[in-house]
Design a protein around this motif. Structure first.
Motif, PDB file in Angstrom:
ATOM      1  N   VAL A   1       0.972   6.471  -7.017  1.00 35.74           N
ATOM      2  CA  VAL A   1       0.141   7.504  -7.154  1.00 35.74           C
ATOM      3  C   VAL A   1       0.382   8.887  -7.116  1.00 35.74           C
ATOM      4  O   VAL A   1       0.119  10.081  -7.834  1.00 35.74           O
TER       5      VAL A   1
ATOM      6  N   LEU B   1      -8.759   0.863  -1.259  1.00 36.14           N
ATOM      7  CA  LEU B   1      -7.727  -0.161  -0.926  1.00 36.14           C
ATOM      8  C   LEU B   1      -7.492  -0.064   0.443  1.00 36.14           C
ATOM      9  O   LEU B   1      -7.481  -1.227   1.211  1.00 36.14           O
TER      10      LEU B   1
ATOM     11  N   ILE C   1       0.969  -1.238  -0.114  1.00 36.47           N
ATOM     12  CA  ILE C   1       0.059   0.101  -0.073  1.00 36.47           C
ATOM     13  C   ILE C   1       0.782   1.039   0.176  1.00 36.47           C
ATOM     14  O   ILE C   1       0.511   2.213  -0.603  1.00 36.47           O
TER      15      ILE C   1
ATOM     16  N   LEU D   1       2.150   1.672  -3.773  1.00 32.93           N
ATOM     17  CA  LEU D   1       1.073   2.087  -4.521  1.00 32.93           C
ATOM     18  C   LEU D   1       0.755   3.672  -4.160  1.00 32.93           C
ATOM     19  O   LEU D   1       0.648   4.420  -5.173  1.00 32.93           O
ATOM     20  N   TYR D   2       0.776   4.180  -2.920  1.00 32.62           N
ATOM     21  CA  TYR D   2       0.614   5.624  -2.415  1.00 32.62           C
ATOM     22  C   TYR D   2       1.701   6.399  -3.107  1.00 32.62           C
ATOM     23  O   TYR D   2       1.473   7.403  -3.587  1.00 32.62           O
TER      24      TYR D   2
ATOM     25  N   TYR E   1      -7.048   4.186  -4.335  1.00 33.28           N
ATOM     26  CA  TYR E   1      -6.348   4.249  -3.198  1.00 33.28           C
ATOM     27  C   TYR E   1      -7.357   4.096  -1.844  1.00 33.28           C
ATOM     28  O   TYR E   1      -6.986   3.377  -0.904  1.00 33.28           O
TER      29      TYR E   1
ATOM     30  N   TYR F   1      -7.645   8.892  -9.114  1.00 36.27           N
ATOM     31  CA  TYR F   1      -6.869   7.830  -8.377  1.00 36.27           C
ATOM     32  C   TYR F   1      -7.183   7.834  -7.050  1.00 36.27           C
ATOM     33  O   TYR F   1      -7.100   6.687  -6.454  1.00 36.27           O
ATOM     34  N   ASP F   2      -7.616   8.624  -6.490  1.00 32.28           N
ATOM     35  CA  ASP F   2      -8.123   8.699  -5.070  1.00 32.28           C
ATOM     36  C   ASP F   2      -9.225   7.661  -4.616  1.00 32.28           C
ATOM     37  O   ASP F   2      -9.083   6.962  -3.827  1.00 32.28           O
TER      38      ASP F   2
END
Length: 276
Positions: A64, A233, A57, A60-61, A230, A226-227
């Protein structure tokens, strides 16, 4: 005010909080609002202050974030900015300011967290800890990327920010939207509530009403697509779902599809200018 959601600080303390609906401003308010908010940020799990890549995660953050940096600068350029002096309020570890500087903006940032300021300074980015430390008083652009929801004394903070914005300047505010599909789907597990760090939970209407009180008008908006992925997730993780990646993808996708028609994206960028 009516109680709307009972939730908790899933990421750090696990403490319980309630969200009450403010009818006049069409927003949710976190209660109680702790006097010592700093301790809720003092965790390696608060990623915007750490640049962490330790988990999937986290990575991924960071992915993004890198993709969003270019989009953010381009979106500001499209607003026809003439004065390229830029103040980033809540600058974190300074990556947005580095990207803006590379596009010929003269940059400065405000970040209260000392550890984040040090990381930014290591990247060659100058930050101060609060508005009172600013020596410059007129900026062509002021940005708050997922920052407004963190600020106590909301109206006082907006007044202070407006005082250092040029009369013809551009204020850019990005915040989560509590009326998005993913918020409705995840309910108390919606990661963008992020209590108690998020004190306020805005809608499109609440942003218009709050800033109208300060003689400012929304002149444009842009979704942060994208938010939705995320936030979904993290929300799946908070629910304890071991298949969180698969489910989050579909909820994030569906939230963005529905928002094509409703305009209620998971997060929205608002462009504001003075009306006086």
């Amino acid at each position: 005010m009516e109680l709307k959601v009972s939730t908790k600080d899933y990421s750090v303390t696990k403490e319980d909080f309630d969200l009450y609906y403010d009818t006049d401003r069409e927003m949710l308010i976190t209660k109680p609002q702790p006097e010592n908010l700093a301790r809720y940020y003092q965790s390696d799990k608060y990623i915007s202050h750490t640049d962490s890549r330790a988990t999937l995660i986290d990575r991924l953050y960071q992915f993004v974030k890198r993709r969003n940096l270019k989009n953010k600068i381009q979106s500001i350029d499209k607003q026809g900015v003439k004065d390229k002096s830029l103040l980033d309020f809540g600058a974190g570890t300074g990556d947005f300011l580095k990207a803006a500087e590379a596009r010929d903006y003269k940059v400065l940032g405000i970040e209260p967290n000392a550890a984040a300021r040090q990381k930014a300074e290591n990247k060659g980015v100058t930050l101060v800890s609060n508005l009172e430390e600013l020596k410059e008083k007129g900026f062509g652009v002021i940005t708050l990327w997922h920052v407004l929801e963190h600020l106590p004394n909301l109206d006082e903070q907006i007044s202070g920010i407006k005082q250092v914005l040029d009369k013809d300047g551009l204020l850019v505010v990005a915040v989560p939207n509590h009326r998005s599909y993913d918020a409705a789907y995840y309910k108390e597990f919606w990661a963008a509530y992020d209590v108690p760090r998020h004190l306020w939970h805005f809608s499109r209407t609440s942003i218009e009403k709050i800033f109208a009180k300060h003689q400012m008008k929304v002149v444009g908006t842009k979704p942060m697509r994208y938010d939705a992925f995320y936030v979904s997730l993290l929300s799946e993780k908070y629910k304890g779902n071991h298949l969180y990646f698969f489910n989050a993808f579909w909820i994030g996708m569906w939230s963005n599809i529905k928002a094509i028609f409703t305009k209620e994206h998971s997060s929205i960028i608002y462009y504001l200018k003075n009306t006086n």
